[in-house]
Design a protein around this motif. Structure first.
Motif, PDB file in Angstrom:
ATOM      1  N   ALA A   1       0.816  -1.215   0.000  1.00  0.00           N
ATOM      2  CA  ALA A   1       0.000   0.000   0.000  1.00  0.00           C
ATOM      3  C   ALA A   1       0.849   1.264   0.000  1.00  0.00           C
ATOM      4  O   ALA A   1       0.457   2.288  -0.571  1.00  0.00           O
ATOM      5  N   GLN A   2       2.017   1.195   0.631  1.00  0.00           N
ATOM      6  CA  GLN A   2       2.890   2.371   0.688  1.00  0.00           C
ATOM      7  C   GLN A   2       3.213   2.871  -0.718  1.00  0.00           C
ATOM      8  O   GLN A   2       3.252   4.074  -0.968  1.00  0.00           O
ATOM      9  N   GLN A   3       3.427   1.945  -1.648  1.00  0.00           N
ATOM     10  CA  GLN A   3       3.752   2.330  -3.019  1.00  0.00           C
ATOM     11  C   GLN A   3       2.612   3.116  -3.658  1.00  0.00           C
ATOM     12  O   GLN A   3       2.825   4.135  -4.321  1.00  0.00           O
ATOM     13  N   ALA A   4       1.376   2.657  -3.436  1.00  0.00           N
ATOM     14  CA  ALA A   4       0.221   3.372  -3.984  1.00  0.00           C
ATOM     15  C   ALA A   4       0.089   4.755  -3.358  1.00  0.00           C
ATOM     16  O   ALA A   4      -0.250   5.737  -4.036  1.00  0.00           O
ATOM     17  N   LEU A   5       0.378   4.846  -2.068  1.00  0.00           N
ATOM     18  CA  LEU A   5       0.224   6.101  -1.342  1.00  0.00           C
ATOM     19  C   LEU A   5       1.246   7.144  -1.813  1.00  0.00           C
ATOM     20  O   LEU A   5       0.944   8.341  -1.861  1.00  0.00           O
ATOM     21  N   THR A   6       2.428   6.689  -2.163  1.00  0.00           N
ATOM     22  CA  THR A   6       3.491   7.627  -2.565  1.00  0.00           C
ATOM     23  C   THR A   6       3.438   7.985  -4.043  1.00  0.00           C
ATOM     24  O   THR A   6       4.184   8.859  -4.491  1.00  0.00           O
ATOM     25  N   SER A   7       2.578   7.326  -4.801  1.00  0.00           N
ATOM     26  CA  SER A   7       2.532   7.594  -6.248  1.00  0.00           C
ATOM     27  C   SER A   7       1.125   7.958  -6.703  1.00  0.00           C
ATOM     28  O   SER A   7       0.653   7.514  -7.741  1.00  0.00           O
ATOM     29  N   LEU A   8       0.440   8.775  -5.911  1.00  0.00           N
ATOM     30  CA  LEU A   8      -0.932   9.183  -6.227  1.00  0.00           C
ATOM     31  C   LEU A   8      -0.948  10.096  -7.455  1.00  0.00           C
ATOM     32  O   LEU A   8      -0.132  11.007  -7.581  1.00  0.00           O
ATOM     33  N   SER A   9      -1.904   9.873  -8.337  1.00  0.00           N
ATOM     34  CA  SER A   9      -2.075  10.720  -9.510  1.00  0.00           C
ATOM     35  C   SER A   9      -3.079  11.822  -9.198  1.00  0.00           C
ATOM     36  O   SER A   9      -4.192  11.540  -8.739  1.00  0.00           O
TER      37      SER A   9
ATOM     38  N   ASP B   1      -4.901  13.316 -11.105  1.00  0.00           N
ATOM     39  CA  ASP B   1      -6.034  13.255 -12.036  1.00  0.00           C
ATOM     40  C   ASP B   1      -7.198  12.420 -11.507  1.00  0.00           C
ATOM     41  O   ASP B   1      -8.294  12.462 -12.067  1.00  0.00           O
ATOM     42  N   LEU B   2      -6.951  11.662 -10.442  1.00  0.00           N
ATOM     43  CA  LEU B   2      -7.983  10.751  -9.931  1.00  0.00           C
ATOM     44  C   LEU B   2      -8.257  11.026  -8.458  1.00  0.00           C
ATOM     45  O   LEU B   2      -7.346  11.416  -7.712  1.00  0.00           O
ATOM     46  N   PRO B   3      -9.511  10.782  -7.990  1.00  0.00           N
ATOM     47  CA  PRO B   3      -9.783  10.913  -6.558  1.00  0.00           C
ATOM     48  C   PRO B   3      -9.064   9.831  -5.761  1.00  0.00           C
ATOM     49  O   PRO B   3      -8.694   8.774  -6.304  1.00  0.00           O
ATOM     50  N   LEU B   4      -8.880  10.098  -4.488  1.00  0.00           N
ATOM     51  CA  LEU B   4      -8.140   9.174  -3.624  1.00  0.00           C
ATOM     52  C   LEU B   4      -8.773   7.796  -3.581  1.00  0.00           C
ATOM     53  O   LEU B   4      -8.073   6.769  -3.654  1.00  0.00           O
ATOM     54  N   HIS B   5     -10.100   7.735  -3.433  1.00  0.00           N
ATOM     55  CA  HIS B   5     -10.729   6.436  -3.189  1.00  0.00           C
ATOM     56  C   HIS B   5     -10.554   5.482  -4.362  1.00  0.00           C
ATOM     57  O   HIS B   5     -10.515   4.267  -4.175  1.00  0.00           O
ATOM     58  N   GLN B   6     -10.424   6.000  -5.577  1.00  0.00           N
ATOM     59  CA  GLN B   6     -10.209   5.123  -6.731  1.00  0.00           C
ATOM     60  C   GLN B   6      -8.800   4.545  -6.734  1.00  0.00           C
ATOM     61  O   GLN B   6      -8.570   3.436  -7.225  1.00  0.00           O
TER      62      GLN B   6
ATOM     63  N   LEU C   1      -6.883   4.059  -3.918  1.00  0.00           N
ATOM     64  CA  LEU C   1      -6.534   3.343  -2.691  1.00  0.00           C
ATOM     65  C   LEU C   1      -7.466   2.170  -2.402  1.00  0.00           C
ATOM     66  O   LEU C   1      -7.385   1.552  -1.339  1.00  0.00           O
ATOM     67  N   GLN C   2      -8.346   1.825  -3.336  1.00  0.00           N
ATOM     68  CA  GLN C   2      -9.375   0.825  -3.041  1.00  0.00           C
ATOM     69  C   GLN C   2      -8.822  -0.573  -2.779  1.00  0.00           C
ATOM     70  O   GLN C   2      -9.484  -1.388  -2.140  1.00  0.00           O
ATOM     71  N   ASP C   3      -7.609  -0.854  -3.246  1.00  0.00           N
ATOM     72  CA  ASP C   3      -7.025  -2.183  -3.001  1.00  0.00           C
ATOM     73  C   ASP C   3      -5.908  -2.143  -1.964  1.00  0.00           C
ATOM     74  O   ASP C   3      -5.076  -3.051  -1.911  1.00  0.00           O
ATOM     75  N   CYS C   4      -5.893  -1.116  -1.136  1.00  0.00           N
ATOM     76  CA  CYS C   4      -4.759  -0.900  -0.239  1.00  0.00           C
ATOM     77  C   CYS C   4      -4.965  -1.402   1.187  1.00  0.00           C
ATOM     78  O   CYS C   4      -4.067  -1.266   2.020  1.00  0.00           O
ATOM     79  N   PHE C   5      -6.139  -1.976   1.485  1.00  0.00           N
ATOM     80  CA  PHE C   5      -6.428  -2.317   2.879  1.00  0.00           C
ATOM     81  C   PHE C   5      -6.686  -3.810   3.035  1.00  0.00           C
ATOM     82  O   PHE C   5      -7.469  -4.401   2.292  1.00  0.00           O
ATOM     83  N   SER C   6      -6.010  -4.402   4.008  1.00  0.00           N
ATOM     84  CA  SER C   6      -6.189  -5.841   4.237  1.00  0.00           C
ATOM     85  C   SER C   6      -7.506  -6.129   4.945  1.00  0.00           C
ATOM     86  O   SER C   6      -8.007  -7.253   4.900  1.00  0.00           O
ATOM     87  N   ILE C   7      -8.075  -5.132   5.605  1.00  0.00           N
ATOM     88  CA  ILE C   7      -9.404  -5.247   6.216  1.00  0.00           C
ATOM     89  C   ILE C   7     -10.222  -4.062   5.708  1.00  0.00           C
ATOM     90  O   ILE C   7      -9.833  -2.897   5.888  1.00  0.00           O
ATOM     91  N   SER C   8     -11.343  -4.351   5.070  1.00  0.00           N
ATOM     92  CA  SER C   8     -12.130  -3.276   4.453  1.00  0.00           C
ATOM     93  C   SER C   8     -13.026  -2.569   5.456  1.00  0.00           C
ATOM     94  O   SER C   8     -13.313  -1.384   5.310  1.00  0.00           O
TER      95      SER C   8
ATOM     96  N   ALA D   1      -5.548   9.333   8.688  1.00  0.00           N
ATOM     97  CA  ALA D   1      -5.923  10.564   7.989  1.00  0.00           C
ATOM     98  C   ALA D   1      -4.686  11.401   7.671  1.00  0.00           C
ATOM     99  O   ALA D   1      -4.572  11.970   6.576  1.00  0.00           O
ATOM    100  N   ALA D   2      -3.747  11.475   8.615  1.00  0.00           N
ATOM    101  CA  ALA D   2      -2.509  12.212   8.359  1.00  0.00           C
ATOM    102  C   ALA D   2      -1.739  11.579   7.204  1.00  0.00           C
ATOM    103  O   ALA D   2      -1.142  12.278   6.375  1.00  0.00           O
ATOM    104  N   SER D   3      -1.756  10.248   7.122  1.00  0.00           N
ATOM    105  CA  SER D   3      -1.069   9.542   6.037  1.00  0.00           C
ATOM    106  C   SER D   3      -1.641   9.918   4.673  1.00  0.00           C
ATOM    107  O   SER D   3      -0.909  10.039   3.684  1.00  0.00           O
ATOM    108  N   LEU D   4      -2.962  10.102   4.612  1.00  0.00           N
ATOM    109  CA  LEU D   4      -3.584  10.500   3.354  1.00  0.00           C
ATOM    110  C   LEU D   4      -3.054  11.850   2.892  1.00  0.00           C
ATOM    111  O   LEU D   4      -2.833  12.063   1.690  1.00  0.00           O
TER     112      LEU D   4
END
Length: 544
Positions: free
Chosen positions: A116-124, A126-131, A133-140, A208-211
């Motif tokens: 998930a760290q990789q997705a968090l550090t390479s946010l585009s 052009d897209l909203p966060l939820h799209q 980060l949707q595969d970034c959590f081991s517990i939904s 939230a701070a991580s976001l």
């Protein structure tokens, strides 16, 4: 430097607080505060109303067992997307935001999947966060503070450290089902594979701070104190507690940091998508209760009393004495000191019940009863618990006359004063049990419905021997987060928080102690404490 931040910056330079208090179960909220500490912008997103696709009630899912309570992580992420887009559409000038911080409901936890760290550090941008980060959590669906499904894990943790009192001395609280360490232990025991695929565990605040950072934010000392894992004196994770909960837990939590730390600059995602300035600092997010202490601007020796459905006491402590009741956290605005929380379940509903019975359902007559009876109530003392109390564990109504004999009833006016004096004497006794002492500079900040009744506040001032002030705390956690953003920017531990917030609106004086009050209550308090122990011994059997 704090004077430059608070006094000499142009008006449009801003501190920014986001998320909320316990209402953060229901919504995400943002406030913006200018350099003169005036709140000039507010916005919110209500989970149930604005994100109905997640199917929450009150922002949560209550499971079939009635004990497990969770919230969807992506709902929180999408709420942040929505609120920032609403701000952008309204013309909010993000370029003027100097710093931001926030607060989240305490105890809740988020589980970041490996990678998930990789997705968090390479946010585009052009897209909203939820799209993204949707595969970034081991517990939904993650556990929140309302969850009470971990009793077995609580007992295991207490046993591992030598008992409930030993755990309280170490971490500030005995084991509570909602506390994060016990929630982590349950997840590890029931879903070891899910746990092994988790690379980071965040609290709601550090999540939230991580976001905003675009990388994992550390947990701050104050919110970390609500996990049953942090040694509050040394401010490091307890190896015994970590080991009792789950393997490799320390690396999944990361090292904790002082609550006033600048944890980094805002992610380039927000610079490009919304126009935040590259120099905008992110100050460690904390829990809702610690943020409220900041929002109410408590100082050493002060107390905040929330007089609502349940009554809550916030205390500023220098030398805490952890006990089996209440909670002690690291102080969010002074890392050398502490704060304590005490909750009393029988609050406004009990006051309303006695009003209806003894004052003809009239607050005016209730007030007249307080005015017509003397301080100390002629030695008549009462304990009023319509439901099982938390502090202490007593139920029922117990009345004692001046000779300490139990009686069945009091006259109406005596009943009213016995209730209010008893509620406030209990608060002072249990506060002092955690190490609190009234000081010559002590202020009491009163909030909640009963804080509008001056006669109730007069009893509060008399019992504690300190002036009572009232303050608007509708957004105390959010406003406190904005204040903390300024504090972190001003230098954090090197600058007194009180200096940073000295321009904030002052509370209004509501009551001062009556002449002779200290002598009356200094004599009554030990008597009240003994009677409380007597009731406890009769309901539990002989005390050890």
């Amino acid at each position: 430097m704090n004077q430059l931040i608070c006094e000499h910056l142009p008006l449009e330079d801003l501190g920014f607080g986001c998320l909320g208090n316990k209402d953060s179960l229901r919504h995400v909220k943002v406030v913006a505060v200018d350099a003169e500490l005036n709140v000039f912008y507010e916005e919110s997103v209500h989970f149930d109303r604005d994100l109905p696709e997640f199917g929450t009630q009150g922002g949560v899912h209550v499971h079939k067992d009635g004990l497990t309570v969770t919230s969807p992580v992506l709902m929180w992420v999408q709420a942040l997307d929505i609120i920032l887009e609403k701000m952008k559409a309204s013309g909010f000038d993000f370029s003027q935001v100097l710093a931001l911080s926030g607060a989240g409901q305490q105890h809740g936890s988020i589980y970041w999947k490996t990678g998930a760290q990789q997705a968090l550090t390479s946010l585009s941008p052009d897209l909203p966060l939820h799209q993204q980060l949707q595969d970034c959590f081991s517990i939904s669906d993650c556990p929140v503070w309302m969850d009470s499904s971990t009793t077995a894990q609580c007992r295991q943790l207490e046993a591992a450290v030598g008992g409930a009192q030993a755990l309280s001395c170490l971490t500030g609280s005995r084991a509570y089902e909602r506390f994060t360490g016990n929630q982590i232990a349950k997840i590890y025991q029931q879903n070891p594979e899910v746990y092994s695929h988790t690379e980071r565990i965040s609290l709601v605040s550090s999540f939230a701070a991580s976001l905003f950072l675009g990388s994992y934010s550390p947990i701050d000392y104050s919110d970390g104190s609500g996990m049953n894992l942090l040694q509050i004196q040394d401010k490091v994770w307890s190896q015994t507690c970590l080991g009792a909960c789950a393997p490799h837990l320390e690396e999944k939590l990361g090292p904790p940091v002082p609550s006033c730390s600048v944890v980094g600059a805002i992610s380039s995602y927000y610079i490009q998508r919304y126009g935040f300035p590259p120099g905008c600092k992110v100050v460690a997010f904390t829990g809702d209760n610690p943020a409220s202490l900041a929002g109410m601007r408590l100082e050493e020796g002060d107390i905040a009393v929330s007089l609502g459905t349940s009554d809550t006491l916030f205390l500023w402590l220098q030398e805490p004495r952890p006990a089996l009741e209440g909670h002690i956290f690291c102080n969010p605005v002074d890392s050398q000191h502490y704060m304590a929380l005490l909750c009393f379940k029988n609050g406004s509903l009990m006051r309303e019940k006695i009003r209806d019975k003894s004052a003809s359902r009239s607050w005016s007559k209730f007030s007249k009863a307080l005015q017509s009876t003397e301080m100390g109530n002629g030695g008549n003392l009462g304990f009023y618990f319509d439901v099982m109390e938390i502090t202490p564990e007593i139920i029922g109504c117990h009345r004692f006359n001046a000779e300490n004999h139990k009686v069945a009833a009091f006259p109406g006016d005596v009943e009213v004063r016995a209730l209010i004096e008893g509620q406030f004497m209990a608060k002072r006794i249990h506060a002092e049990g955690l190490g609190y002492r009234v000081m010559s500079k002590t202020k009491i900040l009163a909030t909640g419905g009963a804080s509008h009744n001056r006669d109730i506040l007069q009893v509060l001032a008399d019992v504690f021997g300190a002036p009572v002030y009232v303050i608007d705390t509708a957004n105390s956690a959010c406003v406190g987060s904005a204040y903390r953003a300024f504090h972190g920017l001003a230098g954090g531990r090197d600058v007194p928080f009180s200096e940073v917030v000295k321009l904030a609106p002052n509370p209004r004086l509501a009551a001062t102690p009556s002449l002779g009050a200290s002598q009356v209550y200094e004599a009554l308090l030990p008597q009240y404490a003994k009677l409380e122990q007597r009731i406890l011994s009769q309901t539990r059997g002989p005390l050890e």
